[in-house]
Design an enzyme around this catalytic site. Structure first.
Site, mmCIF file in Angstrom:
data_model
loop_
_atom_site.group_PDB
_atom_site.id
_atom_site.type_symbol
_atom_site.label_atom_id
_atom_site.label_comp_id
_atom_site.label_asym_id
_atom_site.label_seq_id
_atom_site.Cartn_x
_atom_site.Cartn_y
_atom_site.Cartn_z
ATOM 1 N N TYR A 135 87.118 26.248 54.117
ATOM 2 C CA TYR A 135 87.092 27.172 55.251
ATOM 3 C C TYR A 135 87.374 28.600 54.804
ATOM 4 O O TYR A 135 88.266 28.842 53.991
ATOM 5 C CB TYR A 135 88.134 26.744 56.298
ATOM 6 N N LYS B 154 51.326 47.713 90.877
ATOM 7 C CA LYS B 154 51.758 46.919 89.731
ATOM 8 C C LYS B 154 52.536 45.677 90.101
ATOM 9 O O LYS B 154 53.292 45.640 91.058
ATOM 10 C CB LYS B 154 52.647 47.782 88.817
ATOM 11 N N THR C 225 39.811 31.889 69.193
ATOM 12 C CA THR C 225 40.425 32.062 67.870
ATOM 13 C C THR C 225 40.332 33.557 67.627
ATOM 14 O O THR C 225 39.375 34.201 68.076
ATOM 15 C CB THR C 225 39.672 31.285 66.765
ATOM 16 N N HIS C 226 41.321 34.105 66.955
ATOM 17 C CA HIS C 226 41.391 35.566 66.724
ATOM 18 C C HIS C 226 41.357 36.343 68.050
ATOM 19 O O HIS C 226 40.947 37.497 68.065
ATOM 20 C CB HIS C 226 40.234 36.055 65.840
ATOM 21 N N GLN D 39 84.578 32.170 61.482
ATOM 22 C CA GLN D 39 84.887 32.430 62.887
ATOM 23 C C GLN D 39 83.744 33.198 63.570
ATOM 24 O O GLN D 39 83.602 33.155 64.786
ATOM 25 C CB GLN D 39 86.195 33.216 62.968
ATOM 26 N N GLU E 182 57.873 38.766 79.593
ATOM 27 C CA GLU E 182 58.167 39.723 78.517
ATOM 28 C C GLU E 182 59.558 39.496 77.939
ATOM 29 O O GLU E 182 59.769 39.515 76.724
ATOM 30 C CB GLU E 182 58.060 41.157 79.052
ATOM 31 N N SER F 296 56.628 48.160 90.278
ATOM 32 C CA SER F 296 56.919 49.423 89.613
ATOM 33 C C SER F 296 57.417 50.403 90.664
ATOM 34 O O SER F 296 56.951 50.394 91.803
ATOM 35 C CB SER F 296 55.640 49.958 88.966
ATOM 36 N N ASN G 33 54.533 43.379 87.464
ATOM 37 C CA ASN G 33 54.798 43.265 86.025
ATOM 38 C C ASN G 33 55.363 41.891 85.665
ATOM 39 O O ASN G 33 56.235 41.371 86.364
ATOM 40 C CB ASN G 33 55.793 44.350 85.601
ATOM 41 N N ASN H 128 91.605 24.075 61.108
ATOM 42 C CA ASN H 128 90.298 23.993 60.443
ATOM 43 C C ASN H 128 89.486 22.791 60.911
ATOM 44 O O ASN H 128 88.290 22.900 61.170
ATOM 45 C CB ASN H 128 90.478 23.967 58.921
ATOM 46 N N SER I 18 89.925 35.622 68.054
ATOM 47 C CA SER I 18 88.641 35.100 68.543
ATOM 48 C C SER I 18 88.735 34.641 69.993
ATOM 49 O O SER I 18 87.753 34.172 70.569
ATOM 50 C CB SER I 18 88.163 33.935 67.664
HETATM 51 N N1 ARG Z 1 89.635 30.807 65.249
HETATM 52 C C1 ARG Z 1 89.324 30.132 64.035
HETATM 53 C C2 ARG Z 1 87.815 29.987 63.891
HETATM 54 O O1 ARG Z 1 87.151 30.146 64.838
HETATM 55 C C3 ARG Z 1 89.950 28.793 64.007
HETATM 56 C C4 ARG Z 1 90.270 28.268 62.654
HETATM 57 C C5 ARG Z 1 91.310 29.105 62.037
HETATM 58 N N2 ARG Z 1 91.835 28.542 60.856
HETATM 59 C C6 ARG Z 1 92.649 29.194 60.081
HETATM 60 N N3 ARG Z 1 93.082 28.610 59.037
HETATM 61 N N4 ARG Z 1 93.031 30.411 60.355
HETATM 62 O O2 ARG Z 1 87.291 29.737 62.825
#
Ligand code: ARG
Length: 467
Positions: free
Chosen positions: A326, A292, A164-165, A331, A299, A286, A294, A119, A32
């Site tokens: 967990y 134009k 309205t509408h 993640q 948007e 444009s 825009n 965790n 991650s």
């Molecule tokens: N990168 C993990 C997450 O974002 C961190 C926690 C990982 N915990 C574990 N027991 N592998 O959730």
């Protein structure tokens, strides 16, 4: 070593029982660090609070704790100056920081993880990050409210059609329309304030899921990190993501409001409506049609809700089937929340700019306000007041007069008295006073109504409230 030929490749942070390192694809799906490096400030703050607490409770020596505290500041400055090498084999921000810390300070770095787990670490990091985003949303909304307030104050008595509408309904004031968004935004803001208050409990010290056998002081870490108190159940602490869901839900509702105004801007700035002019700063040209201008920012703002709501649905779906506590599924929470938060903050900033810069075309608004028989309700109300007709009957008489005006191709005030008397003989000259748009808006004096005096009262109230 001999029965573990590949152990060099195993993860240095948890590889004790592993003979081989992960497959490259395993590394890609598992890591991650590509996105959670965004949590480095929170991760380091959490670790510093944890180390200080470990020393205060005698779990770590003061010298180890101060080496850790110092070392973490070095890591922080390496990250901030772009010298830090994030390593995918170290999976996430937590292991990257801890590993670098140990490279810098040696043995004491290996003691940092006493009495905690990734965790509770990720839970505290992420809460801190989301809490900060709540503060940013609250500030961003205040800025946008001020922009709407300024528009409302300037145009408290400018008339425009109320719809309205998307059909002309009754005349209203520009200021009243602007103040409608101030009310919506105030509720949006209070949702972030509520969510922030509820999430402000510290999960650090829940450890992996069951708490820890070390005599930690969770009050101390909670206080150090600006939380109101520690969380009360370790299982809940590591498995809860409803703080993130509340942030996403509040963001979705706020973005929905932004999207509605964006839609109004798109309509209002069209050649067919011409209610407002958007400034050059918030529009594009444009490449082929030179005339134009825009409303791209509006948007895109309208589209941002799609992303934010998408993130909300994604996180609900990720969480809904997970047993306590967990699971690695969790993640996947971060990219969703990061993207939603970025979209919301950008949206708030862009909307604040657009509202500040837009110019109402007062003449066009006024002309539109009196078109479409917008004072028909005023006529019906007059028939009730002046001739004591039951409202249903007054409604019918008015409808007949509207049809007559439509046939003649004129507006209600252009009908003659004898036209009117042919529909109801009791109608007299006084009726013409209520058919004008100005009169109509001034008469809407009920609390929360569109009368300019009422609008000014609300503007004054909000100016005080926003300080
Ligand atoms: N990168 C993990 C997450 O974002 C961190 C926690 C990982 N915990 C574990 N027991 N592998 O959730």
């Amino acid at each position: 070593m001999s029965e573990r030929p590949d152990s060099q490749a195993a993860n240095q942070m948890w590889g004790g029982r592993f003979a081989a390192g992960p497959d490259a694809i395993m590394q890609a799906i598992n890591a991650s660090i590509g996105f959670d490096q965004r949590l480095y400030t929170q991760d380091i703050a959490g670790s510093r609070a944890h180390a200080a607490m470990l020393a205060a409770t005698g779990i770590l020596s003061d010298s180890d704790a101060s080496a850790i505290g110092e070392g973490l500041l070095t890591v922080l400055s390496e990250i901030e100056t772009g010298q830090f090498q994030f390593r995918v084999e170290l999976e996430d921000i937590h292991l990257n920081v801890e590993s670098r810390l140990t490279e810098i300070i040696g043995e004491p770095g290996k003691r940092l993880h006493t009495g905690r787990s990734r965790n509770d670490q990720v839970a505290v990091d992420f809460r801190l990050w989301v809490r900060d985003q709540c503060d940013q949303a609250i500030a961003g909304i205040t800025g946008l409210m001020r922009a709407f307030l300024a528009q409302a104050e300037a145009g408290a008595d400018w008339v425009m059609p109320g719809f309205t509408h998307l059909q002309t309904a009754q005349p209203v004031t520009w200021g009243h329309h602007m103040m409608a968004y101030v009310e919506m935004l105030a509720r949006d803001q209070s949702r972030f304030q509520d969510a922030r208050k509820r999430m402000n409990e510290c999960p650090l010290g829940a450890a992996a899921l069951a708490g820890t056998s070390f005599p930690i002081d969770r009050e101390m870490t909670a206080r150090a990190l600006g939380f109101d108190r520690p969380t009360a159940n370790s299982l809940d602490s590591v498995s809860d993501r409803d703080f993130a869901l509340e942030f996403l839900a509040a963001s979705s509702i706020c973005a929905m409001h932004l999207s509605r105004f964006a839609e109004e801007l798109v309509i209002w700035s069209s050649a067919q409506f011409r209610f407002v002019r958007l400034s050059d700063r918030w529009t594009t040209g444009s490449s082929i049609m030179p005339q134009k201008k825009n409303p791209d920012a509006a948007e895109l703002l309208r589209a941002k809700l799609g992303r934010i709501l998408g993130a909300t649905v994604a996180l609900f779906t990720i969480m809904k089937g997970l047993p306590l506590t967990y699971s690695k599924d969790m993640q996947e929470d971060k990219e969703q929340v990061f993207d939603a938060a970025d979209s919301l903050m950008l949206g708030l900033a862009a909307m604040t700019g657009m509202v500040g810069d837009m110019t109402a075309n007062r003449d066009v608004l006024a002309a539109a306000a009196s078109a479409g028989f917008s004072t028909a309700t005023d006529l019906a109300d007059w028939l009730v007041r002046a001739l004591d007709l039951p409202f249903r009957e007054a409604h019918h008489v008015t409808g007949t007069l509207v049809a007559m005006a439509e046939r003649k191709g004129c507006d209600l005030p252009d009908l003659t008295l004898s036209d009117m008397q042919s529909v109801h003989p009791g109608i007299n000259d006084a009726v013409f006073a209520v058919l004008g748009v100005e009169n109509s808006i001034r008469s809407r004096m009920s609390y929360g109504g569109t009368a300019p005096d009422r609008v000014r009262e609300q503007v004054a109230r909000w100016k005080v409230a926003l300080g």
